[in-house]
Motif scaffolding. Structure first.
Motif, PDB file in Angstrom:
ATOM      1  N   ASN A   1       6.555  59.249  35.109  1.00  0.00           N
ATOM      2  CA  ASN A   1       7.442  58.110  35.279  1.00  0.00           C
ATOM      3  C   ASN A   1       8.624  58.257  34.324  1.00  0.00           C
ATOM      4  N   LEU A   2       9.563  59.123  34.677  1.00  0.00           N
ATOM      5  CA  LEU A   2      10.652  59.496  33.768  1.00  0.00           C
ATOM      6  C   LEU A   2      11.528  58.353  33.282  1.00  0.00           C
ATOM      7  N   PRO A   3      11.884  57.363  34.085  1.00  0.00           N
ATOM      8  CA  PRO A   3      12.755  56.322  33.543  1.00  0.00           C
ATOM      9  C   PRO A   3      12.175  55.603  32.330  1.00  0.00           C
ATOM     10  N   ARG A   4      10.849  55.650  32.156  1.00  0.00           N
ATOM     11  CA  ARG A   4      10.231  54.990  31.012  1.00  0.00           C
ATOM     12  C   ARG A   4       9.770  55.977  29.956  1.00  0.00           C
ATOM     13  N   MET A   5      10.194  57.185  30.050  1.00  0.00           N
ATOM     14  CA  MET A   5       9.676  58.166  29.110  1.00  0.00           C
ATOM     15  C   MET A   5      10.376  58.073  27.757  1.00  0.00           C
ATOM     16  N   THR A   6       9.684  58.557  26.760  1.00  0.00           N
ATOM     17  CA  THR A   6      10.210  58.541  25.402  1.00  0.00           C
ATOM     18  C   THR A   6      10.971  59.841  25.130  1.00  0.00           C
ATOM     19  N   LYS A   7      11.630  59.876  23.991  1.00  0.00           N
ATOM     20  CA  LYS A   7      12.305  61.114  23.582  1.00  0.00           C
ATOM     21  C   LYS A   7      11.302  62.250  23.438  1.00  0.00           C
ATOM     22  N   ALA A   8      10.123  61.933  22.972  1.00  0.00           N
ATOM     23  CA  ALA A   8       9.080  62.962  22.824  1.00  0.00           C
ATOM     24  C   ALA A   8       8.673  63.512  24.190  1.00  0.00           C
ATOM     25  N   ASP A   9       8.600  62.633  25.205  1.00  0.00           N
ATOM     26  CA  ASP A   9       8.282  63.096  26.560  1.00  0.00           C
ATOM     27  C   ASP A   9       9.362  64.046  27.064  1.00  0.00           C
ATOM     28  N   PHE A  10      10.624  63.664  26.869  1.00  0.00           N
ATOM     29  CA  PHE A  10      11.715  64.516  27.331  1.00  0.00           C
ATOM     30  C   PHE A  10      11.745  65.822  26.542  1.00  0.00           C
ATOM     31  N   ALA A  11      11.436  65.766  25.272  1.00  0.00           N
ATOM     32  CA  ALA A  11      11.371  66.987  24.457  1.00  0.00           C
ATOM     33  C   ALA A  11      10.283  67.915  24.992  1.00  0.00           C
ATOM     34  N   HIS A  12       9.166  67.347  25.418  1.00  0.00           N
ATOM     35  CA  HIS A  12       8.085  68.154  25.994  1.00  0.00           C
ATOM     36  C   HIS A  12       8.555  68.827  27.284  1.00  0.00           C
ATOM     37  N   ILE A  13       9.248  68.084  28.122  1.00  0.00           N
ATOM     38  CA  ILE A  13       9.776  68.640  29.375  1.00  0.00           C
ATOM     39  C   ILE A  13      10.774  69.751  29.062  1.00  0.00           C
ATOM     40  N   TYR A  14      11.638  69.513  28.084  1.00  0.00           N
ATOM     41  CA  TYR A  14      12.623  70.519  27.677  1.00  0.00           C
ATOM     42  C   TYR A  14      11.916  71.792  27.225  1.00  0.00           C
ATOM     43  N   GLU A  15      10.942  71.658  26.356  1.00  0.00           N
ATOM     44  CA  GLU A  15      10.215  72.830  25.839  1.00  0.00           C
ATOM     45  C   GLU A  15       9.479  73.570  26.953  1.00  0.00           C
ATOM     46  N   GLU A  16       8.923  72.819  27.893  1.00  0.00           N
ATOM     47  CA  GLU A  16       8.176  73.437  28.982  1.00  0.00           C
ATOM     48  C   GLU A  16       9.086  74.154  29.979  1.00  0.00           C
ATOM     49  N   PHE A  17      10.219  73.548  30.306  1.00  0.00           N
ATOM     50  CA  PHE A  17      11.043  74.077  31.383  1.00  0.00           C
ATOM     51  C   PHE A  17      12.239  74.912  30.939  1.00  0.00           C
ATOM     52  N   PHE A  18      12.637  74.826  29.675  1.00  0.00           N
ATOM     53  CA  PHE A  18      13.794  75.617  29.237  1.00  0.00           C
ATOM     54  C   PHE A  18      13.625  77.106  29.538  1.00  0.00           C
ATOM     55  N   PRO A  19      12.510  77.735  29.149  1.00  0.00           N
ATOM     56  CA  PRO A  19      12.391  79.184  29.403  1.00  0.00           C
ATOM     57  C   PRO A  19      12.461  79.538  30.890  1.00  0.00           C
ATOM     58  N   ARG A  20      11.819  78.725  31.720  1.00  0.00           N
ATOM     59  CA  ARG A  20      11.818  79.017  33.161  1.00  0.00           C
ATOM     60  C   ARG A  20      13.202  78.811  33.780  1.00  0.00           C
ATOM     61  N   LEU A  21      13.858  77.715  33.402  1.00  0.00           N
ATOM     62  CA  LEU A  21      15.202  77.470  33.931  1.00  0.00           C
ATOM     63  C   LEU A  21      16.185  78.522  33.426  1.00  0.00           C
ATOM     64  N   TYR A  22      16.054  78.895  32.157  1.00  0.00           N
ATOM     65  CA  TYR A  22      16.933  79.927  31.611  1.00  0.00           C
ATOM     66  C   TYR A  22      16.776  81.228  32.397  1.00  0.00           C
ATOM     67  N   SER A  23      15.547  81.629  32.654  1.00  0.00           N
ATOM     68  CA  SER A  23      15.293  82.856  33.398  1.00  0.00           C
ATOM     69  C   SER A  23      15.866  82.768  34.813  1.00  0.00           C
ATOM     70  N   TYR A  24      15.612  81.651  35.471  1.00  0.00           N
ATOM     71  CA  TYR A  24      16.123  81.417  36.832  1.00  0.00           C
ATOM     72  C   TYR A  24      17.643  81.546  36.866  1.00  0.00           C
ATOM     73  N   ILE A  25      18.303  80.916  35.914  1.00  0.00           N
ATOM     74  CA  ILE A  25      19.767  80.913  35.885  1.00  0.00           C
ATOM     75  C   ILE A  25      20.309  82.264  35.424  1.00  0.00           C
ATOM     76  N   PHE A  26      19.711  82.843  34.393  1.00  0.00           N
ATOM     77  CA  PHE A  26      20.189  84.129  33.879  1.00  0.00           C
ATOM     78  C   PHE A  26      20.184  85.189  34.971  1.00  0.00           C
ATOM     79  N   HIS A  27      19.152  85.210  35.790  1.00  0.00           N
ATOM     80  CA  HIS A  27      19.066  86.206  36.861  1.00  0.00           C
ATOM     81  C   HIS A  27      20.114  85.982  37.947  1.00  0.00           C
ATOM     82  N   ARG A  28      20.778  84.857  37.920  1.00  0.00           N
ATOM     83  CA  ARG A  28      21.830  84.581  38.892  1.00  0.00           C
ATOM     84  C   ARG A  28      23.230  84.775  38.319  1.00  0.00           C
ATOM     85  N   VAL A  29      23.372  84.643  37.006  1.00  0.00           N
ATOM     86  CA  VAL A  29      24.699  84.801  36.399  1.00  0.00           C
ATOM     87  C   VAL A  29      24.817  86.057  35.549  1.00  0.00           C
ATOM     88  N   ASN A  30      23.693  86.610  35.110  1.00  0.00           N
ATOM     89  CA  ASN A  30      23.656  87.833  34.311  1.00  0.00           C
ATOM     90  C   ASN A  30      24.524  87.753  33.055  1.00  0.00           C
TER      91      ASN A  30
END
Length: 93
Positions: free
Chosen positions: A3-32
């Motif tokens: 339930n993202l609209p009610r999430m805390t900064k800690a929740d968003f930090a967890h999402i950031y930590e979890e998804f940053f590496p995957r999103l970075y890889s996804y994007i890097f392979h498209r922009v090099n």
């Protein structure tokens, strides 16, 4: 964290930590380009944070939502990039 609209900064930090590496890889392979990839990933999380009220956990998984944002930013990046020709391209015409 579903339930993202009610999430805390800690929740968003967890999402950031979890998804940053995957999103970075996804994007890097498209922009090099690591600098561009980092910039786009930052834009993804900024847009996600700014648009939390638009996230519907019943409609989207968080990963789907983040990758959709990333794909849209990549489309914009390439549209903007296509507007400019290099000097070599101009000389070849």
């Amino acid at each position: 964290i579903h339930n993202l609209p009610r999430m805390t900064k800690a929740d968003f930090a967890h999402i950031y930590e979890e998804f940053f590496p995957r999103l970075y890889s996804y994007i890097f392979h498209r922009v090099n380009d690591s600098t561009v990839a980092e910039d786009i990933v930052s834009q993804v999380f900024f847009k996600a944070l700014r648009n939390l009220e638009k996230y519907d956990s019943e409609k989207w998984q968080i990963s789907t939502w983040l990758y959709t944002i990333a794909s849209n930013i990549l489309i914009d990046y390439y549209r903007k990039d296509e507007q400019f020709e290099t000097i070599e391209e101009c000389e070849d015409s």
